[in-house]
Structure formats: structure tokens, C-alpha cells
Design a protein around this motif. Structure first.
Motif, PDB file in Angstrom:
ATOM      1  N   MET A   1     -13.699  24.701  58.599  1.00  0.00           N
ATOM      2  CA  MET A   1     -12.532  24.010  58.123  1.00  0.00           C
ATOM      3  C   MET A   1     -12.425  22.695  58.887  1.00  0.00           C
ATOM      4  N   VAL A   2     -12.212  21.628  58.198  1.00  0.00           N
ATOM      5  CA  VAL A   2     -11.999  20.322  58.818  1.00  0.00           C
ATOM      6  C   VAL A   2     -10.550  19.946  58.589  1.00  0.00           C
ATOM      7  N   GLU A   3      -9.885  19.536  59.653  1.00  0.00           N
ATOM      8  CA  GLU A   3      -8.480  19.156  59.540  1.00  0.00           C
ATOM      9  C   GLU A   3      -8.290  17.773  60.138  1.00  0.00           C
ATOM     10  N   LEU A   4      -7.532  16.962  59.420  1.00  0.00           N
ATOM     11  CA  LEU A   4      -7.122  15.651  59.931  1.00  0.00           C
ATOM     12  C   LEU A   4      -5.697  15.795  60.418  1.00  0.00           C
ATOM     13  N   ASP A   5      -5.478  15.493  61.679  1.00  0.00           N
ATOM     14  CA  ASP A   5      -4.153  15.650  62.282  1.00  0.00           C
ATOM     15  C   ASP A   5      -3.402  14.335  62.295  1.00  0.00           C
ATOM     16  N   GLY A   6      -2.222  14.367  61.727  1.00  0.00           N
ATOM     17  CA  GLY A   6      -1.333  13.209  61.786  1.00  0.00           C
ATOM     18  C   GLY A   6      -0.455  13.289  63.016  1.00  0.00           C
ATOM     19  N   ASP A   7       0.531  12.432  63.088  1.00  0.00           N
ATOM     20  CA  ASP A   7       1.423  12.371  64.244  1.00  0.00           C
ATOM     21  C   ASP A   7       2.211  13.659  64.448  1.00  0.00           C
ATOM     22  N   THR A   8       2.494  14.405  63.392  1.00  0.00           N
ATOM     23  CA  THR A   8       3.295  15.619  63.522  1.00  0.00           C
ATOM     24  C   THR A   8       2.587  16.701  64.327  1.00  0.00           C
ATOM     25  N   HIS A   9       1.277  16.648  64.403  1.00  0.00           N
ATOM     26  CA  HIS A   9       0.539  17.666  65.147  1.00  0.00           C
ATOM     27  C   HIS A   9       0.699  17.516  66.655  1.00  0.00           C
ATOM     28  N   ALA A  10       1.115  16.370  67.109  1.00  0.00           N
ATOM     29  CA  ALA A  10       1.316  16.170  68.540  1.00  0.00           C
ATOM     30  C   ALA A  10       2.435  17.057  69.067  1.00  0.00           C
ATOM     31  N   VAL A  11       3.383  17.400  68.218  1.00  0.00           N
ATOM     32  CA  VAL A  11       4.509  18.234  68.659  1.00  0.00           C
ATOM     33  C   VAL A  11       4.346  19.697  68.253  1.00  0.00           C
ATOM     34  N   SER A  12       3.234  20.023  67.605  1.00  0.00           N
ATOM     35  CA  SER A  12       3.042  21.405  67.154  1.00  0.00           C
ATOM     36  C   SER A  12       1.759  22.013  67.720  1.00  0.00           C
ATOM     37  N   GLU A  13       1.447  21.696  68.966  1.00  0.00           N
ATOM     38  CA  GLU A  13       0.205  22.175  69.558  1.00  0.00           C
ATOM     39  C   GLU A  13       0.148  23.700  69.633  1.00  0.00           C
ATOM     40  N   ALA A  14       1.257  24.354  69.946  1.00  0.00           N
ATOM     41  CA  ALA A  14       1.266  25.816  70.034  1.00  0.00           C
ATOM     42  C   ALA A  14       0.971  26.432  68.660  1.00  0.00           C
ATOM     43  N   TYR A  15       1.581  25.889  67.622  1.00  0.00           N
ATOM     44  CA  TYR A  15       1.330  26.377  66.265  1.00  0.00           C
ATOM     45  C   TYR A  15      -0.136  26.171  65.892  1.00  0.00           C
ATOM     46  N   ASP A  16      -0.663  24.974  66.171  1.00  0.00           N
ATOM     47  CA  ASP A  16      -2.063  24.689  65.864  1.00  0.00           C
ATOM     48  C   ASP A  16      -2.988  25.652  66.595  1.00  0.00           C
ATOM     49  N   ALA A  17      -2.685  25.960  67.849  1.00  0.00           N
ATOM     50  CA  ALA A  17      -3.523  26.875  68.627  1.00  0.00           C
ATOM     51  C   ALA A  17      -3.511  28.273  68.010  1.00  0.00           C
ATOM     52  N   ARG A  18      -2.347  28.749  67.592  1.00  0.00           N
ATOM     53  CA  ARG A  18      -2.263  30.072  66.948  1.00  0.00           C
ATOM     54  C   ARG A  18      -3.020  30.082  65.623  1.00  0.00           C
ATOM     55  N   ARG A  19      -2.848  29.031  64.844  1.00  0.00           N
ATOM     56  CA  ARG A  19      -3.516  28.936  63.550  1.00  0.00           C
ATOM     57  C   ARG A  19      -5.033  28.867  63.718  1.00  0.00           C
ATOM     58  N   THR A  20      -5.480  28.087  64.699  1.00  0.00           N
ATOM     59  CA  THR A  20      -6.911  27.992  64.974  1.00  0.00           C
ATOM     60  C   THR A  20      -7.467  29.350  65.400  1.00  0.00           C
ATOM     61  N   ALA A  21      -6.754  30.050  66.287  1.00  0.00           N
ATOM     62  CA  ALA A  21      -7.211  31.372  66.728  1.00  0.00           C
ATOM     63  C   ALA A  21      -7.321  32.323  65.541  1.00  0.00           C
ATOM     64  N   PHE A  22      -6.340  32.288  64.630  1.00  0.00           N
ATOM     65  CA  PHE A  22      -6.386  33.138  63.447  1.00  0.00           C
ATOM     66  C   PHE A  22      -7.599  32.800  62.585  1.00  0.00           C
ATOM     67  N   LEU A  23      -7.793  31.522  62.284  1.00  0.00           N
ATOM     68  CA  LEU A  23      -8.902  31.116  61.426  1.00  0.00           C
ATOM     69  C   LEU A  23     -10.249  31.475  62.047  1.00  0.00           C
ATOM     70  N   GLU A  24     -10.384  31.249  63.351  1.00  0.00           N
ATOM     71  CA  GLU A  24     -11.631  31.608  64.019  1.00  0.00           C
ATOM     72  C   GLU A  24     -11.841  33.124  63.992  1.00  0.00           C
ATOM     73  N   GLY A  25     -10.765  33.884  64.105  1.00  0.00           N
ATOM     74  CA  GLY A  25     -10.854  35.333  63.997  1.00  0.00           C
ATOM     75  C   GLY A  25     -11.301  35.796  62.623  1.00  0.00           C
ATOM     76  N   GLU A  26     -11.050  34.971  61.616  1.00  0.00           N
ATOM     77  CA  GLU A  26     -11.475  35.262  60.246  1.00  0.00           C
ATOM     78  C   GLU A  26     -12.892  34.777  59.976  1.00  0.00           C
ATOM     79  N   GLY A  27     -13.522  34.163  60.983  1.00  0.00           N
ATOM     80  CA  GLY A  27     -14.902  33.717  60.833  1.00  0.00           C
ATOM     81  C   GLY A  27     -15.086  32.246  60.522  1.00  0.00           C
ATOM     82  N   TYR A  28     -14.015  31.475  60.554  1.00  0.00           N
ATOM     83  CA  TYR A  28     -14.113  30.039  60.292  1.00  0.00           C
ATOM     84  C   TYR A  28     -14.278  29.278  61.597  1.00  0.00           C
ATOM     85  N   ARG A  29     -14.925  28.142  61.511  1.00  0.00           N
ATOM     86  CA  ARG A  29     -14.993  27.211  62.630  1.00  0.00           C
ATOM     87  C   ARG A  29     -14.066  26.063  62.284  1.00  0.00           C
TER      88      ARG A  29
END
Length: 74
Positions: A1-29
Motif C-alpha cells: 500500500m502506498v500512502e501520500l500523507d498530507g498535513d493532517t497526518h502530522a497530528v494523527s501519528e498514533a492512528y497511523d501507527a495502529r493502522r500500519t500495524a493492522f495492515l502489516e498484520g494482514e500481509g501488506y507492506r
């Protein structure tokens, strides 16, 4: 999965980390690039994506990489 992060991602690092962990757990990079990185270095971003899609020599000996959740190829 490729994601482009806008300015809103700077304040949602915890959410991004949880989402990334979930996706990686499903077999995605997950590859994440900031908007400024894409607009300022599109060739570098494209090279990073190509590099991530290129199997290493150790994978080549074992055949193609599996799809997430054992999905079937084309």
C-alpha cells in the motif's frame, strides 16, 4: 500500500501507527510519503516504490511473493 500523507497526518501519528500495524498484520507492506516529498522529489519517490516492488535475490529463488491473505494472482 502506498500512502501520500498530507498535513493532517502530522497530528494523527498514533492512528497511523495502529493502522500500519493492522495492515502489516494482514500481509501488506506500507510505504508512506509526505506530500512535500512527492511534489519535491517525485523521481525519488517513484524509485523507492520500484525498489519496494522488486523482489530481493533471496525471494527470486523461492518464486513470487505471496499476495496478502494467500490471495490468488492473475
Amino acid at each position: 500500500m502506498v500512502e501520500l500523507d498530507g498535513d493532517t497526518h502530522a497530528v494523527s501519528e498514533a492512528y497511523d501507527a495502529r493502522r500500519t500495524a493492522f495492515l502489516e498484520g494482514e500481509g501488506y507492506r506500507v510505504l508512506r510519503f509526505g506530500n512535500a516529498e512527492v511534489t519535491g522529489n517525485v523521481e525519488g519517490v517513484a524509485a523507492a516504490i520500484r525498489a519496494a516492488l522488486t523482489p530481493s535475490p533471496s525471494h527470486a529463488a523461492h518464486g513470487p511473493l505471496p499476495l496478502p491473505h494467500g490471495g490468488e494472482g492473475f
